[in-house]
Design an enzyme around this catalytic site. Structure first.
Site, PDB file in Angstrom:
ATOM      1  N   TYR A 153      38.349  46.618  32.039  1.00  0.00           N
ATOM      2  CA  TYR A 153      39.409  45.778  32.622  1.00  0.00           C
ATOM      3  C   TYR A 153      38.877  44.391  32.960  1.00  0.00           C
ATOM      4  O   TYR A 153      39.530  43.367  32.695  1.00  0.00           O
ATOM      5  CB  TYR A 153      39.926  46.495  33.866  1.00  0.00           C
ATOM      6  CG  TYR A 153      41.095  45.856  34.574  1.00  0.00           C
ATOM      7  CD1 TYR A 153      42.398  46.040  34.108  1.00  0.00           C
ATOM      8  CD2 TYR A 153      40.914  45.106  35.734  1.00  0.00           C
ATOM      9  CE1 TYR A 153      43.473  45.481  34.779  1.00  0.00           C
ATOM     10  CE2 TYR A 153      41.974  44.551  36.409  1.00  0.00           C
ATOM     11  CZ  TYR A 153      43.261  44.744  35.930  1.00  0.00           C
ATOM     12  OH  TYR A 153      44.330  44.189  36.606  1.00  0.00           O
ATOM     13  N   LYS A 157      40.125  40.904  31.465  1.00  0.00           N
ATOM     14  CA  LYS A 157      40.729  39.879  32.325  1.00  0.00           C
ATOM     15  C   LYS A 157      39.963  38.554  32.259  1.00  0.00           C
ATOM     16  O   LYS A 157      40.554  37.489  32.429  1.00  0.00           O
ATOM     17  CB  LYS A 157      40.842  40.393  33.762  1.00  0.00           C
ATOM     18  CG  LYS A 157      41.886  41.488  33.931  1.00  0.00           C
ATOM     19  CD  LYS A 157      43.244  41.087  33.357  1.00  0.00           C
ATOM     20  CE  LYS A 157      44.402  41.931  33.882  1.00  0.00           C
ATOM     21  NZ  LYS A 157      45.672  41.618  33.208  1.00  0.00           N
TER      22      LYS A 157
HETATM   23  P1  NAP Z   1      52.099  48.282  37.001  1.00  0.00           P
HETATM   24  O1  NAP Z   1      52.910  48.442  38.235  1.00  0.00           O
HETATM   25  O2  NAP Z   1      51.255  49.409  36.544  1.00  0.00           O
HETATM   26  O3  NAP Z   1      53.106  47.834  35.819  1.00  0.00           O
HETATM   27  C1  NAP Z   1      52.638  47.615  34.528  1.00  0.00           C
HETATM   28  C2  NAP Z   1      53.782  47.733  33.555  1.00  0.00           C
HETATM   29  O4  NAP Z   1      53.264  47.478  32.224  1.00  0.00           O
HETATM   30  C3  NAP Z   1      54.418  49.134  33.526  1.00  0.00           C
HETATM   31  O5  NAP Z   1      55.817  49.052  33.543  1.00  0.00           O
HETATM   32  C4  NAP Z   1      53.892  49.708  32.206  1.00  0.00           C
HETATM   33  O6  NAP Z   1      54.778  50.617  31.582  1.00  0.00           O
HETATM   34  C5  NAP Z   1      53.823  48.449  31.354  1.00  0.00           C
HETATM   35  N1  NAP Z   1      52.984  48.647  30.169  1.00  0.00           N
HETATM   36  C6  NAP Z   1      51.804  49.323  30.075  1.00  0.00           C
HETATM   37  N2  NAP Z   1      51.371  49.326  28.804  1.00  0.00           N
HETATM   38  C7  NAP Z   1      52.280  48.648  28.069  1.00  0.00           C
HETATM   39  C8  NAP Z   1      52.400  48.337  26.697  1.00  0.00           C
HETATM   40  N3  NAP Z   1      51.469  48.728  25.806  1.00  0.00           N
HETATM   41  N4  NAP Z   1      53.472  47.618  26.276  1.00  0.00           N
HETATM   42  C9  NAP Z   1      54.429  47.232  27.156  1.00  0.00           C
HETATM   43  N5  NAP Z   1      54.374  47.504  28.475  1.00  0.00           N
HETATM   44  C10 NAP Z   1      53.312  48.210  28.935  1.00  0.00           C
HETATM   45  O7  NAP Z   1      51.124  47.021  37.096  1.00  0.00           O
HETATM   46  P2  NAP Z   1      51.130  45.723  38.062  1.00  0.00           P
HETATM   47  O8  NAP Z   1      50.295  46.017  39.238  1.00  0.00           O
HETATM   48  O9  NAP Z   1      52.524  45.230  38.231  1.00  0.00           O
HETATM   49  O10 NAP Z   1      50.273  44.721  37.152  1.00  0.00           O
HETATM   50  C11 NAP Z   1      50.888  43.743  36.294  1.00  0.00           C
HETATM   51  C12 NAP Z   1      49.796  42.860  35.704  1.00  0.00           C
HETATM   52  O11 NAP Z   1      49.056  42.235  36.756  1.00  0.00           O
HETATM   53  C13 NAP Z   1      48.778  43.632  34.866  1.00  0.00           C
HETATM   54  O12 NAP Z   1      48.360  42.829  33.784  1.00  0.00           O
HETATM   55  C14 NAP Z   1      47.637  43.829  35.830  1.00  0.00           C
HETATM   56  O13 NAP Z   1      46.410  44.017  35.165  1.00  0.00           O
HETATM   57  C15 NAP Z   1      47.683  42.524  36.614  1.00  0.00           C
HETATM   58  N6  NAP Z   1      47.056  42.600  37.936  1.00  0.00           N
HETATM   59  C16 NAP Z   1      47.494  43.463  38.889  1.00  0.00           C
HETATM   60  C17 NAP Z   1      46.881  43.483  40.148  1.00  0.00           C
HETATM   61  C18 NAP Z   1      47.326  44.395  41.251  1.00  0.00           C
HETATM   62  O14 NAP Z   1      46.634  44.412  42.306  1.00  0.00           O
HETATM   63  N7  NAP Z   1      48.418  45.133  41.112  1.00  0.00           N
HETATM   64  C19 NAP Z   1      45.811  42.619  40.414  1.00  0.00           C
HETATM   65  C20 NAP Z   1      45.369  41.756  39.411  1.00  0.00           C
HETATM   66  C21 NAP Z   1      46.014  41.743  38.178  1.00  0.00           C
HETATM   67  P3  NAP Z   1      54.599  52.234  31.794  1.00  0.00           P
HETATM   68  O15 NAP Z   1      54.951  52.481  33.200  1.00  0.00           O
HETATM   69  O16 NAP Z   1      55.573  52.834  30.833  1.00  0.00           O
HETATM   70  O17 NAP Z   1      53.172  52.540  31.501  1.00  0.00           O
END
Ligand code: NAP
Length: 252
Positions: A153, A157
């Site tokens: 990851y 990133k």
């Molecule tokens: P999340 O709640 O897990 O949501 C991610 C979404 O992406 C889910 O709806 C998932 O669908 C979808 N997804 C996964 N694989 C996919 C694919 N191959 N094609 C299309 N959609 C796909 O994540 P989040 O926390 O909102 O994170 C969003 C972004 O921010 C990510 O890039 C993450 O790495 C980044 N981020 C998050 C955090 C944090 O603390 N939350 C911090 C830094 C960066 P399914 O449910 O069907 O799998």
């Protein structure tokens, strides 16, 4: 008059979490939004919950698959009449210490974050170049700085940051801005899943992260959405190739 009146925005992985927060904010400011996510019915359901009087749609798509991406972008342009903003937000984690991390864990994470951002951007950029207008926003993370158990990851990133800088160089002459946001700890299902993996209660895990953060709270999707709405707006037209850390000052 909203900053996004007349604009079409595509947000990947937006059926929930940060993506849904960004989609909601762009819709509040006038955008017609396409929610792109793996599960078409979850995407359509989320699109139905967006505010605003313009049309929003949900599109089922695996961002790591070229044919699926091309079909999704084609559908957005046909159904919503164009594309002006692309937010590469879809993401997954497959955390493990290096010696336990499998080849699949590596490939899946690279496939969604890096290949996914590449394929979506490539499909969108031909429309952006033709119309000499486009905004691309990529989701990086504070984990880009290195984080135990996240070799895959963290590499993806940091890769996103290099991708963003390069697109800033290549695409800016065509009226296209490319930037990234690197969030800190944001309360979503992704961080809830990390709590479960560590066998911790979700609230206890959030409190631990809030206590360790200089602003003494965790982040929420709305925090990322506010920064996204600025970076994808015309007010940010002299900002490109940048990564903005939105982390309460708590970077690793
Ligand atoms: P999340 O709640 O897990 O949501 C991610 C979404 O992406 C889910 O709806 C998932 O669908 C979808 N997804 C996964 N694989 C996919 C694919 N191959 N094609 C299309 N959609 C796909 O994540 P989040 O926390 O909102 O994170 C969003 C972004 O921010 C990510 O890039 C993450 O790495 C980044 N981020 C998050 C955090 C944090 O603390 N939350 C911090 C830094 C960066 P399914 O449910 O069907 O799998």
């Amino acid at each position: 008059m909203g900053r996004y009146d007349g604009r079409v925005a595509v947000v990947t992985g937006a059926a929930r979490g940060i993506g849904f927060g960004i989609a909601t904010r762009l819709a509040e400011e006038g955008a017609s939004v396409a929610i792109v996510d793996l599960d078409e019915s979850a995407a359509s359901d989320a699109a139905g919950r967006l505010p605003g009087s313009v049309r929003h749609i949900g599109v089922g798509c695996d961002v790591s698959d070229g044919a699926s991406v091309d079909a999704a972008i084609g559908r957005v342009v046909e159904d919503l009449g164009g594309i002006h903003v692309l937010v590469n937000n879809a993401g997954i984690t497959r955390d493990n210490l290096l010696f336990k991390m499998t080849e699949d864990d590596w490939d899946l994470v690279m496939g969604v974050h890096l290949k996914g951002a590449f394929l979506m951007t490539k499909a969108a950029q031909k429309h952006f170049v033709e119309q000499r207008y486009g905004k691309i926003l990529n989701l990086s993370s504070i984990s880009a700085m290195g984080n135990r158990g996240q070799a895959n990851y963290s590499a993806a990133k940091m890769g996103i940051q290099g991708f963003t800088r390069t697109l800033g160089l290549e695409l800016s002459p065509y009226g296209i801005n490319t930037n990234a946001i690197a969030p800190g700890f944001i309360a979503t299902e992704m961080t809830d899943a990390t709590a479960a993996r560590l066998k911790m209660d979700v609230e206890e895990f959030r409190k631990l992260n809030a206590d360790a953060n200089p602003v003494k709270r965790v982040g929420f999707p709305e925090d990322i959405a506010a920064a996204a709405a600025f970076l994808c707006s015309d007010e940010a037209s002299y900002i490109t190739g940048q990564t903005l850390y939105v982390d309460g000052g708590g970077r690793l």
